[in-house]
Design a protein around this motif. Sequence first.
Motif, mmCIF file in Angstrom:
data_model
loop_
_atom_site.group_PDB
_atom_site.id
_atom_site.type_symbol
_atom_site.label_atom_id
_atom_site.label_comp_id
_atom_site.label_asym_id
_atom_site.label_seq_id
_atom_site.Cartn_x
_atom_site.Cartn_y
_atom_site.Cartn_z
ATOM 1 N N TYR A 107 -0.621 6.824 3.867
ATOM 2 C CA TYR A 107 -0.716 5.700 2.938
ATOM 3 C C TYR A 107 -2.098 5.693 2.295
ATOM 4 O O TYR A 107 -3.016 6.396 2.724
ATOM 5 C CB TYR A 107 -0.440 4.374 3.656
ATOM 6 C CG TYR A 107 -1.504 3.946 4.660
ATOM 7 C CD1 TYR A 107 -2.352 2.873 4.392
ATOM 8 C CD2 TYR A 107 -1.662 4.610 5.884
ATOM 9 C CE1 TYR A 107 -3.318 2.472 5.298
ATOM 10 C CE2 TYR A 107 -2.611 4.214 6.788
ATOM 11 C CZ TYR A 107 -3.450 3.144 6.499
ATOM 12 O OH TYR A 107 -4.405 2.754 7.403
ATOM 13 N N ASP A 108 -2.241 4.902 1.263
ATOM 14 C CA ASP A 108 -3.474 4.848 0.488
ATOM 15 C C ASP A 108 -4.444 3.854 1.117
ATOM 16 O O ASP A 108 -4.288 2.637 0.964
ATOM 17 C CB ASP A 108 -3.160 4.453 -0.957
ATOM 18 C CG ASP A 108 -4.399 4.427 -1.839
ATOM 19 O OD1 ASP A 108 -5.466 4.880 -1.385
ATOM 20 O OD2 ASP A 108 -4.290 3.943 -2.983
ATOM 21 N N GLU A 164 -0.858 -1.426 3.291
ATOM 22 C CA GLU A 164 0.575 -1.135 3.384
ATOM 23 C C GLU A 164 0.742 0.151 4.183
ATOM 24 O O GLU A 164 0.947 1.235 3.632
ATOM 25 C CB GLU A 164 1.184 -1.024 1.983
ATOM 26 C CG GLU A 164 1.098 -2.318 1.186
ATOM 27 C CD GLU A 164 1.744 -2.205 -0.176
ATOM 28 O OE1 GLU A 164 2.294 -1.122 -0.482
ATOM 29 O OE2 GLU A 164 1.707 -3.194 -0.928
ATOM 30 N N TYR A 165 0.641 0.000 5.484
ATOM 31 C CA TYR A 165 0.643 1.168 6.366
ATOM 32 C C TYR A 165 1.989 1.895 6.344
ATOM 33 O O TYR A 165 3.062 1.296 6.300
ATOM 34 C CB TYR A 165 0.323 0.752 7.796
ATOM 35 C CG TYR A 165 0.401 1.888 8.777
ATOM 36 C CD1 TYR A 165 -0.637 2.799 8.879
ATOM 37 C CD2 TYR A 165 1.528 2.063 9.574
ATOM 38 C CE1 TYR A 165 -0.565 3.870 9.749
ATOM 39 C CE2 TYR A 165 1.610 3.125 10.465
ATOM 40 C CZ TYR A 165 0.570 4.030 10.552
ATOM 41 O OH TYR A 165 0.651 5.095 11.409
ATOM 42 N N ASP A 166 1.879 3.234 6.391
ATOM 43 C CA ASP A 166 3.053 4.099 6.499
ATOM 44 C C ASP A 166 2.654 5.253 7.412
ATOM 45 O O ASP A 166 1.652 5.924 7.172
ATOM 46 C CB ASP A 166 3.463 4.623 5.129
ATOM 47 C CG ASP A 166 4.784 5.388 5.160
ATOM 48 O OD1 ASP A 166 5.054 6.070 6.181
ATOM 49 O OD2 ASP A 166 5.530 5.317 4.175
ATOM 50 N N GLU A 167 3.431 5.466 8.456
ATOM 51 C CA GLU A 167 3.081 6.513 9.427
ATOM 52 C C GLU A 167 3.092 7.904 8.794
ATOM 53 O O GLU A 167 2.497 8.846 9.332
ATOM 54 C CB GLU A 167 4.037 6.471 10.618
ATOM 55 C CG GLU A 167 5.490 6.726 10.254
ATOM 56 C CD GLU A 167 6.409 6.674 11.458
ATOM 57 O OE1 GLU A 167 7.612 6.971 11.286
ATOM 58 O OE2 GLU A 167 5.928 6.343 12.562
ATOM 59 N N ASN A 168 3.724 8.042 7.661
ATOM 60 C CA ASN A 168 3.760 9.327 6.969
ATOM 61 C C ASN A 168 2.579 9.499 6.003
ATOM 62 O O ASN A 168 2.487 10.516 5.312
ATOM 63 C CB ASN A 168 5.079 9.467 6.196
ATOM 64 C CG ASN A 168 6.280 9.490 7.128
ATOM 65 O OD1 ASN A 168 6.255 10.170 8.155
ATOM 66 N ND2 ASN A 168 7.317 8.752 6.768
ATOM 67 N N ASP A 207 -4.428 -0.889 11.024
ATOM 68 C CA ASP A 207 -3.482 -1.244 9.965
ATOM 69 C C ASP A 207 -2.032 -1.190 10.441
ATOM 70 O O ASP A 207 -1.174 -1.927 9.932
ATOM 71 C CB ASP A 207 -3.660 -0.309 8.763
ATOM 72 C CG ASP A 207 -4.923 -0.611 7.969
ATOM 73 O OD1 ASP A 207 -5.484 -1.711 8.128
ATOM 74 O OD2 ASP A 207 -5.359 0.272 7.199
ATOM 75 N N SER A 208 -1.754 -0.316 11.401
ATOM 76 C CA SER A 208 -0.366 -0.177 11.876
ATOM 77 C C SER A 208 0.001 -1.205 12.941
ATOM 78 O O SER A 208 1.192 -1.478 13.158
ATOM 79 C CB SER A 208 -0.139 1.229 12.427
ATOM 80 O OG SER A 208 -0.916 1.445 13.593
#
Length: 369
Positions: free
Chosen positions: A236-237, A230-234, A222-223
Motif C-alpha cells: 500500500y501507499d 489504507e493498509y493492504d497486506e499486498n 497500520d495493519s
Amino acid sequence: MKKTFFIMLIAFSILLAACTKKDSSTEDSTTTNQNDNKENITLEEESTQEMKNDEEDIKETPLQENTTVETPTDDVLEEEAIEFTVSISDTIPSEYLTMRKAEYGTIEEISYKTYDYFGDGSEITKNAYVYLPYNYDESKQYNVLYLMHGIGGTEREWGMYNDSSQVKIMMDNLIYNGEINPFIIVTPNGRSSAEFANAGSDYNSFYLFGKELRNDLIPYIDSNYATYAEYDENGYDLTAARDHRAMAGLSMGGMQTINIGICESLDIISYFGAFSAAPTSYPASEIATKLKEFSDYDIRYFYNICGTEDSIAIASASSAVDSLDSLTEKITEDKNFTWQKVSGGHAFDVWYLGFYNFARIAFQDQINE
C-alpha cells in the motif's frame, strides 16, 4: 428732556448688546478650549496605552509560558498557509503530571517481525509499546507518533509500559482537557539488529532504523490499529497518510528523528520533534541538502529543544537547526519551526518538557482543516 432720555436709552441698548456678544464669544471660546483639552487628553491616554502595549510586547520572550505564535494570514498567502496556532511553554503545569483516576488511556505491548538490518538480514522479533487514548474506537482514525529512546535505553526508557508513565499521564490530561485530538504513541527499540535488547551493543545499528520503520513497524501499526492508512497486506501507499504520522525522540532518538525521519522518511512522516539531539545529528547544511531529494513533500512542523547546560548535546542540537530556515524553503520560523533553549542538562526534565510541547504541536493544524 425726552430727547435726552431717548438718546440715553439707545446708548444703553447698544452697550447691553455689546456685553451679550462678548459673553457669548467667551462661552464659545471656553467650550472650544474644553473640547480641545478633552481631545488632547484622549490622544495622550491612547499614546500612553500604546507605549504600555509596546513595553509588554518587548517583555515577551519565545520561552514565556503559553506564548502563542500564529501563521500569517496575509491575503496573498491565505490559500497556501495552514492556520497553525502553537503554544510553547517553558514549564509543565502540575495538573498535567497528576495521574487521572477516570477517563484515561491504556498501554499495551506488541511484538512484530522485522530483520537484522545491521547484521545478516535474518528475521527477528522485536517488542514495542503502544499508547491508546481513552475510548479508543476501531471505527475511527487516529494519528500516530513514533517516540524514540536514547543510546543507553530501550523501548522502556520513556517509561511507557505502565500507568505511572509520565508520557501516558500527560497524554491523558491533554486529551481530557480538550487541548489535543487523541492520537496513538508507539515506543519501539531503535536498534535495528539482533542485539537490540543489549543496550551496550554497537550503536551503529541506530542508523539503520529507517529500513525497519518503513518496511516493518509502520506497516504493522497500520495493519493492527485504526490509523489513517489504507493498509493492504499486498502492499500500500505509505505516503498517503504521511500527514498523520509524527516522529520524535530524545538524544540518540533525536538524531534518528533528524537523520532518519526528516532526511530519509519525509515522504511518509511530516511532523518531527528532536529533544537534545545527539552529536551525530546532521548539521543544518546537510539537512538542507538532503531535503532537496523530497521536493514534493513539506514539513508540517519541526520542533527542537535542548538544555543550555547540556554539555553532550547543545552543540549538535544547535548545529542542526541554526540558520536552517535560511537554507531551505521547507522551514519557516514561527510558522512550522521552533528552536527552544531552556535551562537544564541532558536529562528527562528537558525531555518531558519537549514531549509536552510537541504533543500539543503535532497534528494541531489539522483541527482547522
